[in-house]
Design a protein around this motif. Structure first.
Motif, mmCIF file in Angstrom:
data_model
loop_
_atom_site.group_PDB
_atom_site.id
_atom_site.type_symbol
_atom_site.label_atom_id
_atom_site.label_comp_id
_atom_site.label_asym_id
_atom_site.label_seq_id
_atom_site.Cartn_x
_atom_site.Cartn_y
_atom_site.Cartn_z
ATOM 1 N N LYS A 33 0.638 -1.231 0.184
ATOM 2 C CA LYS A 33 -0.069 0.007 0.020
ATOM 3 C C LYS A 33 0.902 1.113 -0.023
ATOM 4 O O LYS A 33 0.418 2.371 -0.571
ATOM 5 C CB LYS A 33 -1.107 0.153 1.281
ATOM 6 C CG LYS A 33 -2.084 -1.155 1.052
ATOM 7 C CD LYS A 33 -3.079 -0.945 2.312
ATOM 8 C CE LYS A 33 -3.964 -1.907 1.896
ATOM 9 N NZ LYS A 33 -5.339 -1.655 2.886
ATOM 10 N N ARG A 34 2.113 1.234 0.367
ATOM 11 C CA ARG A 34 2.812 2.457 0.786
ATOM 12 C C ARG A 34 4.115 2.242 -0.152
ATOM 13 O O ARG A 34 4.739 1.187 -0.327
ATOM 14 C CB ARG A 34 3.202 2.649 2.297
ATOM 15 C CG ARG A 34 2.003 2.700 3.103
ATOM 16 C CD ARG A 34 2.007 4.313 3.446
ATOM 17 N NE ARG A 34 0.849 4.426 4.316
ATOM 18 C CZ ARG A 34 -0.091 5.379 4.578
ATOM 19 N NH1 ARG A 34 0.182 6.118 3.618
ATOM 20 N NH2 ARG A 34 -0.940 5.375 5.308
ATOM 21 N N HIS A 49 7.215 3.402 0.221
ATOM 22 C CA HIS A 49 8.316 2.773 1.124
ATOM 23 C C HIS A 49 8.147 1.388 1.477
ATOM 24 O O HIS A 49 9.375 0.806 1.463
ATOM 25 C CB HIS A 49 8.635 3.774 2.151
ATOM 26 C CG HIS A 49 7.516 3.754 3.460
ATOM 27 N ND1 HIS A 49 6.479 4.292 3.316
ATOM 28 C CD2 HIS A 49 7.887 3.073 4.448
ATOM 29 C CE1 HIS A 49 5.691 3.917 4.343
ATOM 30 N NE2 HIS A 49 6.455 3.108 5.253
ATOM 31 N N LYS A 50 7.151 0.822 1.643
ATOM 32 C CA LYS A 50 7.034 -0.553 2.023
ATOM 33 C C LYS A 50 7.202 -1.459 0.977
ATOM 34 O O LYS A 50 7.935 -2.462 0.865
ATOM 35 C CB LYS A 50 5.707 -0.864 2.722
ATOM 36 C CG LYS A 50 5.542 -0.203 4.052
ATOM 37 C CD LYS A 50 4.234 -0.529 4.946
ATOM 38 C CE LYS A 50 4.325 0.093 6.288
ATOM 39 N NZ LYS A 50 3.149 -0.416 7.332
#
Length: 101
Positions: free
Chosen positions: A64-65, A67-68
């Motif tokens: 979802k993000r 950076h993840k």
């Protein structure tokens, strides 16, 4: 004369067969193989068609993000072992933050 040549060839093959089979057992498979292929493919300017499976696996990692997603992709690339046991984190970091976005 021909029988001697055939015999020599058969003996030669019999002696090299164990070497070939031992070499094949050291090949990477699964995600480790795809991770190593992805590193190579992402490091080249225009990857060949053989890169499709590795790049498909790499770019299918989506969270979802952003950076993840990058962290998960980096962890995937870390599955590729170093041949001499050295840390390849710097190279992986540059691949992830370079073309591998």
């Amino acid at each position: 004369m021909i029988s001697k040549i055939l015999t020599a060839a058969a003996v030669s093959l019999a002696l090299t067969a164990p070497v070939v089979s031992q070499a094949n057992t050291k090949l990477l498979t699964g995600d480790a193989r795809l991770a190593c292929e992805a590193i190579l493919c992402l490091s080249t300017g225009s990857p060949p068609s053989e890169c499709r499976p590795a790049l498909k696996k790499y770019f299918s990692i989506k969270l979802k993000r952003a950076h993840k997603t990058l962290a998960a992709r980096k962890n995937f690339l870390k599955l590729c072992p170093s041949s001499d046991g050295t840390d390849n984190s710097a190279m992986i970091e540059s691949v992830v933050h370079g073309r591998g976005r």
